[in-house]
Design an enzyme around this catalytic site. Structure first.
Site, short mmCIF file in Angstrom:
data_model
loop_
_atom_site.label_atom_id
_atom_site.label_comp_id
_atom_site.label_asym_id
_atom_site.label_seq_id
_atom_site.Cartn_x
_atom_site.Cartn_y
_atom_site.Cartn_z
CE1 TYR A 152 -3.78 2.39 0.42
CE2 TYR A 152 -2.52 3.35 2.26
CZ TYR A 152 -3.41 3.49 1.28
OH TYR A 152 -4.20 4.73 1.48
CG ASP A 254 5.83 4.44 0.87
OD1 ASP A 254 5.86 4.82 1.77
OD2 ASP A 254 4.48 3.98 0.50
CE LYS A 282 1.03 5.60 7.98
NZ LYS A 282 -0.40 5.91 7.99
C1 LIG Z 1 3.56 2.63 3.28
C2 LIG Z 1 2.40 3.82 3.18
N1 LIG Z 1 2.64 4.51 2.23
C3 LIG Z 1 1.79 5.42 2.08
C4 LIG Z 1 0.67 5.74 2.92
C5 LIG Z 1 -0.26 6.87 2.77
O1 LIG Z 1 -0.26 7.78 3.69
P1 LIG Z 1 -1.41 8.62 4.22
O2 LIG Z 1 -2.31 8.06 4.79
O3 LIG Z 1 -0.70 9.76 5.05
O4 LIG Z 1 -1.88 9.34 2.71
C6 LIG Z 1 0.61 4.68 3.91
C7 LIG Z 1 -0.67 4.84 4.88
O5 LIG Z 1 -0.85 4.20 5.71
C8 LIG Z 1 1.43 3.72 4.12
O6 LIG Z 1 1.40 2.92 5.09
#
Ligand SMILES: Cc1ncc(COP(=O)(O)O)c(C=O)c1O
Length: 443
Positions: A152, A254, A282
């Site tokens: 994700y 990521d 985060k």
């Molecule tokens: C690995 C990863 N990338 C991107 C995101 C997306 O982040 P956001 O919820 O701040 O848009 C998340 C959200 O859980 C994530 O776990």
């Protein structure tokens, strides 16, 4: 022994104010929540306040919280140092829409910590990966992006592909089918997202051999955290690095979750592998909405030269950048990681012992400050193995924990616990004693 039905009855009888709020919420918010990941049966608890490692719901019940807002609160809830800094910043203006010194300081700290020459701010992880992938496409002049099945990377179309695809449709493990997550994602977008199997280099090489000249980059969460906590096998990230170099593609880490949680500096120093682009959000925001993407100057020049677009009304606002500076300088310091990791390891060891004692076919893992119970005998190494779990057992465990005042991880079986800077041995002991009771009851 209580059955799951009895636990749900208890849940309903003890969380009546939450139910009342759920009734109101459902009228104005689909599913009664503001993000799909917050919903679960029969209805979620609604939170009133949080402090340290604890949260209280609207029914006045206290929870030891190991969800920490999906890992965004590595600093803990309302850390006094954060509260003071944010309150002061709020009194000096929350948005300027003009440059200021705090964005520079926050960028310096982030660049230094994550080995970046330049970066840009966003407000979320989704925005970070969206802008990063656009920049990667601009730099290479190619359109296709490789991602891993089960990964994700946020809520935008390019990466909303094969996140939790149904087993019946996923195709062969060496060449997984690219499947859109729900309706509204253009088929043409899905065509540009290629899907590989985690920990299986042959599946990635296969994609490069078929589409090599069109592949702009590979986006990877260095420890996959939307399938529990799934590390790369030894050498896998370096092999990906080499493959990207061989085919002239860029490697995007990521690190929205891993960045400020896995270790100081994130996955690059932890695994000794250099990425071309790093996406953050985060925990680096210290509890306020802040994301970032960064790389070497040559790549960021796509933005610096106006060839690739990036902008945002709220990007680098003084409130969020103050929170980020405070978190990175004062709380998420190098010493915090070994301490929180030791508590996370103690959680995994404690869970493993209890699982063994009660003879359950489950296992527990921890990496850095994140861990989880897997509802199968051994930790899975890719999404397909991860699917082979007793998810009913998770939901029973989830409701039993909530009935006993513990939020054991972020909601849903694909998430994990976060040990923050404010968690203590007492919190670990509490979670383990509740788990012992649950494991005994679930025999
Ligand atoms: C690995 C990863 N990338 C991107 C995101 C997306 O982040 P956001 O919820 O701040 O848009 C998340 C959200 O859980 C994530 O776990």
């Amino acid at each position: 022994m209580t059955t799951h039905a009895q636990e749900l009855e208890r849940y309903r009888s003890e969380k009546k104010e939450s139910y009342a709020l759920y009734g109101r919420a459902e009228k104005v918010l689909p599913l009664g929540v503001s993000s799909n990941f917050r919903t679960y049966e029969p209805y979620p608890i609604y939170i009133q306040r949080a402090q340290g490692s604890k949260m209280w719901d609207v029914d006045g019940r206290e929870y030891t919280d190991f969800s920490m807002c999906f890992g965004a609160l590595m600093v803990g809830h309302s850390h006094p140092v954060m509260v003071e800094a944010i309150a002061k910043a709020a009194s000096e203006g929350t948005l300027y829409g003009m440059p200021h010194d705090r964005e520079i300081r926050a960028a310096e700290l982030i660049c230094d910590r994550f080995g970046l020459e330049q970066m840009r701010f966003t407000n979320s992880g989704s925005e970070a990966t969206l802008h990063a992938l656009r920049m990667v496409r601009a730099f290479t002049g190619r359109d296709k992006i490789v991602k891993f099945e089960g990964g994700y990377h946020g809520g935008h179309d390019t990466v909303l592909v094969s996140v939790k695809p149904p087993r019946s449709k996923i195709g062969h493990v060496r060449s997984p089918k690219a499947l859109a997550v729900g309706h509204g994602i253009p088929a043409l977008t899905v065509e540009n997202t290629l899907v590989a199997t985690w920990n299986d280099l042959a599946s990635v090489r296969g994609l490069f051999e078929r589409h090599g000249n069109d592949v702009a980059g590979v986006i990877v969460e260095p420890v996959m955290m939307n399938v529990g906590v799934m590390p790369p096998r030894d050498g896998f990230l370096q092999e990906l690095r080499d493959l990207c170099d061989e085919f002239g593609a860029l490697l995007v880490f990521d690190e929205v979750k891993t960045g400020a949680k896995l270790a100081w500096g994130g996955a690059q120093p932890y695994f000794q592998v250099k990425a071309d682009v790093v996406c953050l959000a985060k925990a680096v925001g210290g509890g306020l909405p802040l994301g970032a993407f960064g790389a070497r100057r040559e790549l960021m020049d796509e933005i610096g030269s106006f060839r690739s677009f990036h902008a945002g009304t709220y990007a680098s606002n003084p409130l969020a950048t103050t929170a980020s500076i405070t978190a990175l300088e004062k709380i998420l310091v190098p010493e915090v990681y070994p301490k929180a990791t030791a508590l996370g390891d103690a959680l995994a060891e404690g869970h493993s012992k209890i699982i063994k004692k009660h003879g359950h076919p489950w296992c527990a893992v921890n990496h850095g400050t994140s861990g989880t119970v897997y509802w199968r005998k051994t930790p899975p190494t890719n999404y397909r193995e991860w699917l082979d779990q007793d998810f009913d057992a998770f939901w029973r465990y989830w409701h039993m924990n909530l009935n006993r005042g513990v939020i054991p991880q972020a909601q849903c079986y694909d998430e994990q616990w976060t040990v923050s800077a404010l968690h203590t041995q007492g919190d670990v002991d509490r979670m383990l004693s509740v788990f012992d009771e649950i494991a005994r009851e679930m025999k």
